[in-house]
Write a protein that holds these residues in place. Structure first.
Motif, PDB file in Angstrom:
ATOM      1  N   VAL A 459       0.865  -1.179   0.000  1.00 48.74           N
ATOM      2  CA  VAL A 459       0.000   0.000   0.000  1.00 48.74           C
ATOM      3  C   VAL A 459       0.902   1.229   0.000  1.00 48.74           C
ATOM      4  O   VAL A 459       2.055   1.173   0.428  1.00 48.74           O
ATOM      5  CB  VAL A 459      -0.929   0.031   1.235  1.00 48.74           C
ATOM      6  N   LYS A 460       0.363   2.342  -0.457  1.00 42.37           N
ATOM      7  CA  LYS A 460       1.183   3.549  -0.580  1.00 42.37           C
ATOM      8  C   LYS A 460       1.247   4.363   0.708  1.00 42.37           C
ATOM      9  O   LYS A 460       2.197   5.104   0.912  1.00 42.37           O
ATOM     10  CB  LYS A 460       0.641   4.424  -1.713  1.00 42.37           C
ATOM     11  N   GLY A 461       0.234   4.227   1.532  1.00 45.24           N
ATOM     12  CA  GLY A 461       0.164   5.094   2.690  1.00 45.24           C
ATOM     13  C   GLY A 461       0.414   4.381   4.007  1.00 45.24           C
ATOM     14  O   GLY A 461       0.000   3.240   4.210  1.00 45.24           O
ATOM     15  N   THR A 462       1.122   5.060   4.935  1.00 44.13           N
ATOM     16  CA  THR A 462       1.308   4.578   6.307  1.00 44.13           C
ATOM     17  C   THR A 462       0.889   5.694   7.250  1.00 44.13           C
ATOM     18  O   THR A 462       1.325   6.841   7.087  1.00 44.13           O
ATOM     19  CB  THR A 462       2.777   4.206   6.569  1.00 44.13           C
ATOM     20  N   ILE A 463       0.046   5.375   8.212  1.00 41.12           N
ATOM     21  CA  ILE A 463      -0.429   6.395   9.148  1.00 41.12           C
ATOM     22  C   ILE A 463      -0.161   5.939  10.584  1.00 41.12           C
ATOM     23  O   ILE A 463      -0.016   4.756  10.861  1.00 41.12           O
ATOM     24  CB  ILE A 463      -1.932   6.694   8.960  1.00 41.12           C
ATOM     25  N   HIS A 464      -0.094   6.905  11.504  1.00 39.42           N
ATOM     26  CA  HIS A 464       0.116   6.575  12.910  1.00 39.42           C
ATOM     27  C   HIS A 464      -1.247   6.451  13.606  1.00 39.42           C
ATOM     28  O   HIS A 464      -2.284   6.872  13.073  1.00 39.42           O
ATOM     29  CB  HIS A 464       1.008   7.602  13.598  1.00 39.42           C
ATOM     30  N   TRP A 465      -1.228   5.932  14.801  1.00 41.67           N
ATOM     31  CA  TRP A 465      -2.465   5.587  15.499  1.00 41.67           C
ATOM     32  C   TRP A 465      -2.178   5.467  16.997  1.00 41.67           C
ATOM     33  O   TRP A 465      -1.020   5.411  17.413  1.00 41.67           O
ATOM     34  CB  TRP A 465      -3.015   4.240  14.981  1.00 41.67           C
ATOM     35  N   VAL A 466      -3.222   5.390  17.783  1.00 38.88           N
ATOM     36  CA  VAL A 466      -3.101   5.169  19.220  1.00 38.88           C
ATOM     37  C   VAL A 466      -4.238   4.248  19.658  1.00 38.88           C
ATOM     38  O   VAL A 466      -5.379   4.435  19.245  1.00 38.88           O
ATOM     39  CB  VAL A 466      -3.171   6.489  20.014  1.00 38.88           C
ATOM     40  N   SER A 467      -3.918   3.248  20.454  1.00 40.75           N
ATOM     41  CA  SER A 467      -4.928   2.310  20.941  1.00 40.75           C
ATOM     42  C   SER A 467      -5.784   2.958  22.019  1.00 40.75           C
ATOM     43  O   SER A 467      -5.296   3.687  22.886  1.00 40.75           O
ATOM     44  CB  SER A 467      -4.241   1.061  21.508  1.00 40.75           C
ATOM     45  N   GLU A 468      -7.079   2.663  21.985  1.00 37.93           N
ATOM     46  CA  GLU A 468      -8.000   3.210  22.985  1.00 37.93           C
ATOM     47  C   GLU A 468      -7.712   2.654  24.377  1.00 37.93           C
ATOM     48  O   GLU A 468      -7.954   3.322  25.389  1.00 37.93           O
ATOM     49  CB  GLU A 468      -9.450   2.900  22.593  1.00 37.93           C
ATOM     50  N   LYS A 469      -7.193   1.444  24.448  1.00 40.91           N
ATOM     51  CA  LYS A 469      -7.056   0.731  25.719  1.00 40.91           C
ATOM     52  C   LYS A 469      -6.234   1.514  26.750  1.00 40.91           C
ATOM     53  O   LYS A 469      -6.570   1.539  27.922  1.00 40.91           O
ATOM     54  CB  LYS A 469      -6.413  -0.641  25.494  1.00 40.91           C
ATOM     55  N   ASN A 470      -5.137   2.114  26.331  1.00 47.38           N
ATOM     56  CA  ASN A 470      -4.290   2.805  27.299  1.00 47.38           C
ATOM     57  C   ASN A 470      -3.803   4.163  26.794  1.00 47.38           C
ATOM     58  O   ASN A 470      -2.744   4.639  27.173  1.00 47.38           O
ATOM     59  CB  ASN A 470      -3.089   1.933  27.675  1.00 47.38           C
ATOM     60  N   ALA A 471      -4.617   4.782  25.935  1.00 46.34           N
ATOM     61  CA  ALA A 471      -4.248   6.097  25.412  1.00 46.34           C
ATOM     62  C   ALA A 471      -4.171   7.122  26.545  1.00 46.34           C
ATOM     63  O   ALA A 471      -4.965   7.091  27.485  1.00 46.34           O
ATOM     64  CB  ALA A 471      -5.254   6.551  24.366  1.00 46.34           C
ATOM     65  N   VAL A 472      -3.202   8.005  26.433  1.00 51.30           N
ATOM     66  CA  VAL A 472      -3.026   9.064  27.424  1.00 51.30           C
ATOM     67  C   VAL A 472      -3.603  10.357  26.850  1.00 51.30           C
ATOM     68  O   VAL A 472      -3.237  10.781  25.756  1.00 51.30           O
ATOM     69  CB  VAL A 472      -1.528   9.268  27.750  1.00 51.30           C
ATOM     70  N   ARG A 473      -4.499  10.962  27.602  1.00 50.90           N
ATOM     71  CA  ARG A 473      -5.102  12.216  27.147  1.00 50.90           C
ATOM     72  C   ARG A 473      -4.190  13.386  27.477  1.00 50.90           C
ATOM     73  O   ARG A 473      -3.568  13.430  28.534  1.00 50.90           O
ATOM     74  CB  ARG A 473      -6.470  12.433  27.785  1.00 50.90           C
ATOM     75  N   ALA A 474      -4.125  14.344  26.579  1.00 48.78           N
ATOM     76  CA  ALA A 474      -3.272  15.512  26.785  1.00 48.78           C
ATOM     77  C   ALA A 474      -3.844  16.722  26.069  1.00 48.78           C
ATOM     78  O   ALA A 474      -4.621  16.597  25.116  1.00 48.78           O
ATOM     79  CB  ALA A 474      -1.857  15.233  26.281  1.00 48.78           C
ATOM     80  N   GLU A 475      -3.446  17.874  26.576  1.00 45.29           N
ATOM     81  CA  GLU A 475      -3.706  19.131  25.873  1.00 45.29           C
ATOM     82  C   GLU A 475      -2.437  19.491  25.121  1.00 45.29           C
ATOM     83  O   GLU A 475      -1.339  19.392  25.670  1.00 45.29           O
ATOM     84  CB  GLU A 475      -4.057  20.231  26.880  1.00 45.29           C
ATOM     85  N   VAL A 476      -2.570  19.889  23.886  1.00 39.08           N
ATOM     86  CA  VAL A 476      -1.416  20.224  23.053  1.00 39.08           C
ATOM     87  C   VAL A 476      -1.564  21.650  22.551  1.00 39.08           C
ATOM     88  O   VAL A 476      -2.629  22.044  22.057  1.00 39.08           O
ATOM     89  CB  VAL A 476      -1.275  19.247  21.877  1.00 39.08           C
ATOM     90  N   ARG A 477      -0.487  22.418  22.681  1.00 39.94           N
ATOM     91  CA  ARG A 477      -0.490  23.814  22.257  1.00 39.94           C
ATOM     92  C   ARG A 477       0.455  24.007  21.085  1.00 39.94           C
ATOM     93  O   ARG A 477       1.638  23.661  21.158  1.00 39.94           O
ATOM     94  CB  ARG A 477      -0.102  24.709  23.432  1.00 39.94           C
ATOM     95  N   LEU A 478      -0.076  24.576  20.018  1.00 34.03           N
ATOM     96  CA  LEU A 478       0.687  24.832  18.804  1.00 34.03           C
ATOM     97  C   LEU A 478       0.939  26.340  18.706  1.00 34.03           C
ATOM     98  O   LEU A 478       0.020  27.144  18.906  1.00 34.03           O
ATOM     99  CB  LEU A 478      -0.072  24.351  17.572  1.00 34.03           C
ATOM    100  N   TYR A 479       2.164  26.711  18.370  1.00 32.73           N
ATOM    101  CA  TYR A 479       2.553  28.124  18.382  1.00 32.73           C
ATOM    102  C   TYR A 479       2.977  28.608  17.006  1.00 32.73           C
ATOM    103  O   TYR A 479       3.508  27.852  16.194  1.00 32.73           O
ATOM    104  CB  TYR A 479       3.695  28.357  19.371  1.00 32.73           C
ATOM    105  N   ASP A 480       2.723  29.883  16.778  1.00 29.46           N
ATOM    106  CA  ASP A 480       3.172  30.565  15.568  1.00 29.46           C
ATOM    107  C   ASP A 480       3.683  31.942  15.986  1.00 29.46           C
ATOM    108  O   ASP A 480       3.689  32.282  17.167  1.00 29.46           O
ATOM    109  CB  ASP A 480       2.016  30.680  14.573  1.00 29.46           C
ATOM    110  N   LYS A 481       4.085  32.766  15.034  1.00 27.75           N
ATOM    111  CA  LYS A 481       4.585  34.101  15.347  1.00 27.75           C
ATOM    112  C   LYS A 481       3.540  34.889  16.128  1.00 27.75           C
ATOM    113  O   LYS A 481       2.355  34.870  15.797  1.00 27.75           O
ATOM    114  CB  LYS A 481       4.931  34.850  14.062  1.00 27.75           C
ATOM    115  N   LEU A 482       4.003  35.592  17.162  1.00 27.96           N
ATOM    116  CA  LEU A 482       3.094  36.381  17.989  1.00 27.96           C
ATOM    117  C   LEU A 482       2.468  37.512  17.177  1.00 27.96           C
ATOM    118  O   LEU A 482       1.285  37.810  17.315  1.00 27.96           O
ATOM    119  CB  LEU A 482       3.842  36.950  19.194  1.00 27.96           C
TER     120      LEU A 482
END
Length: 561
Positions: A459-482
């Motif tokens: 197949v041409k595509g490979t994607i990442h993933w996370v299992s529901e069983k032990n996934a860790v929840r997090a808040e993620v902050r993305l930054y750009d120029k102020l």
């Protein structure tokens, strides 16, 4: 934590090294080379400060000399011990440790006062009663000479008496100043009888209420340099027109082997706010999350953003030293950071915009452990184990119901490889009443397990993933120029609300990470596959909440140049 400066950068020759070499050749100094960095403790250090420190610090080290950190703390209205401590800590963190060589301008008050009396006795200084507005009017312009103050010809005795009474607190702030008597006709406005002392009735963080008169920087600076044995007072280019006053003070006070002031060009970062005034407005106006906001170029902000001391050192070594003011593309700083992180940081899978995937033909209660390699050339980072189960999550952008041309990820009836796992095929798209996609039903092919030696279809595509069983929840902050448009900074009609880039901070809730990062250390860094490098935000992470800041995306525009 201290980070020793990379000594290979000490010997990159620049025009200031040639100045020092010439002075040594001519025998101008009978003492070791000594430089200094004189911050005013009214704010936090930023990347421009690090540039200036680097110049002074590395020259002292190159010539086996000394480097002084001296606080220019002669304005009690703005200064605070908070900034003193922060400056020392930040310098040490980035690798410019001052050690025991820490000095304070306020410790020299008696000596600086005595030198002012000497100038008065020589007829080179006088007490002036003009208001600030009147002095501006008398000063003249670049095209017109100044006008002598009506108080310029007071007698030495009267000036000494008034100056002592100023010290004793007999006059209110602004009532009188002490001015150097130089030349009101000078083409250099800085020599038109500049103010060298003013009255300030305010508590000083070190000297308390002992003093109510304080010297101006242009007067105190050369005296402090001379007292500390500074040989080369290296400062940014805007002080070049102040150099004649620096030399005048040293000459009139007849100081032996006087230090030399020499200037270098300021370094600006494209699209980055480095003005101390602007930074104070942003912080005290609550437009940002304090002096350590990851969008700010303060060393505290860069540290919280995830920059490393080594990357900052590398950057400062790469840009060199210019005679003129220059602007450096921020992508060069980010390139130095990626180069430092790429072999140090472990990789994990993180899904920032989760889309649920149910693998219908996978056993209900089975949890499979899979070995996953790190995306790094550093073999010491090794491998890690991740779990695979019936329900996983993928990035929403990795699925397209009506795929465009050359879209090689998941779509109805199509297959992709899950990173380090199996092929899956999308069989059914589940939507809510509003027509929004809420889940995908897929099947997997157990014969396509990664690492099993499977050599069948591709197949041409490979994607990442996370299992529901032990996934860790997090808040993620993305930054750009102020500030996205630098032109907005100069528009005084606009408020900061109008100047700040609305996309400078994007906060993503409900992100899912593989459990490798479940209990990260303070300031721990990871590469999130495809998303970039991230660091734990120690300011907002606690037992109930895990917050990551994106340090920098993976794309490196500088290296491509």
């Amino acid at each position: 934590m201290s980070h020793e400066f990379d000594k290979k950068d000490f010997f990159q020759t620049n025009f200031l090294h040639r100045v020092v070499d010439e002075d040594l050749k001519n025998g101008e100094y009978h003492r070791e080379i000594c430089t200094r960095f004189p911050p005013e403790p009214n704010g936090y250090l930023h990347i421009g400060s690090a540039y200036a420190i680097n110049i002074n610090y590395t020259i002292a080290k190159k010539y086996g000399g000394k480097f002084n950190l001296r606080f220019d703390d002669t304005n009690p209205l703005k200064e605070d011990i908070e900034y003193v401590n922060a400056i020392i800590e930040d310098m040490t963190w980035v690798g410019f440790s001052p050690g025991e060589r820490i000095f304070y301008g306020s410790d020299y008050c008696e000596e600086i006062y005595a030198y002012a009396r000497k100038l008065i006795q020589k007829g080179k200084a006088y007490v002036c009663d003009l208001s600030a507005e009147e002095m501006r009017a008398y000063r003249g312009t670049l095209k017109e000479p100044g006008i002598d103050s009506p108080y310029r010809n007071r007698s030495v005795e009267e000036n000494l008496d008034l100056f002592e009474r100023m010290r004793n607190g007999e006059f209110p702030a602004g009532a009188k100043v002490l001015r150097a008597k130089i030349d009101m006709q000078s083409a250099n406005i800085n020599l038109r009888d500049p103010v060298i002392y003013r009255i300030i009735h305010a508590e000083h963080y070190r000297t308390g209420d002992k003093w109510c008169i304080y010297p101006m920087y242009d007067y105190a600076h050369p005296i402090q340099d001379a007292m500390e044995g500074i040989t080369h007072s290296l400062c940014s280019i805007e002080f070049k027109d102040h150099r004649p006053l620096y030399d005048w003070v040293l000459q009139e006070l007849e100081l032996k082997e006087p230090p030399k002031q020499r200037e270098f060009g300021r370094m600006n970062l494209e699209g980055v706010v480095t003005s101390k005034r602007y930074l104070r407005e942003l912080v005290f106006g609550n437009y940002v999350d304090g002096w350590d906001d990851p969008r700010l170029p303060t060393l505290r902000g860069l540290r919280r953003r995830g920059f490393t001391p080594q990357s900052i050192q590398k950057f400062l070594g790469e840009i060199g030293v210019s005679k003129d003011e220059s602007t450096v593309d921020i992508s060069m700083l980010e390139h130095c950071l990626r180069e430092d992180l790429k072999d140090k940081v472990p990789s994990i899978m993180a899904v920032l915009d989760p889309l649920k995937v149910v693998i219908t033909n996978y056993p209900e209660d089975e949890v499979e452990m899979l070995e996953m390699e790190n995306n790094s050339s550093n073999s010491a980072l090794g491998t890690r184990t991740v779990s695979f189960s019936k329900v996983i999550y993928i990035e929403r952008e990795d699925f397209m119901e009506e795929p465009i041309k050359d879209f090689h990820r998941l779509s109805p009836g199509k297959e992709v490889r899950l990173k380090g796992a199996y092929f899956i095929r999308c069989e059914e798209v589940i939507k809510n009443e509003a027509g929004e996609i809420i889940a995908l039903y897929c099947t997997y092919d157990p014969e396509t397990k990664s690492g099993s030696g499977f050599k069948g279809r591709k197949v041409k595509g490979t994607i990442h993933w996370v299992s529901e069983k032990n996934a860790v929840r997090a808040e993620v902050r993305l930054y750009d120029k102020l500030v996205a448009d630098e032109g907005l900074l100069k528009d005084s009609a606009l408020s900061w609300d109008e100047k700040i880039n609305p996309k400078s901070l994007i906060t993503l809730q409900g992100c899912l990470l593989e459990p490798f990062a479940k209990n990260p250390l303070k300031e721990a860094k990871y590469q999130f596959m495809r998303h970039g490098y991230f660091v734990v935000d120690h300011k907002h992470t606690n037992g109930e909440k895990l917050v990551f800041n994106r340090i920098v995306p993976l794309k490196d525009s500088w290296s491509k140049r």
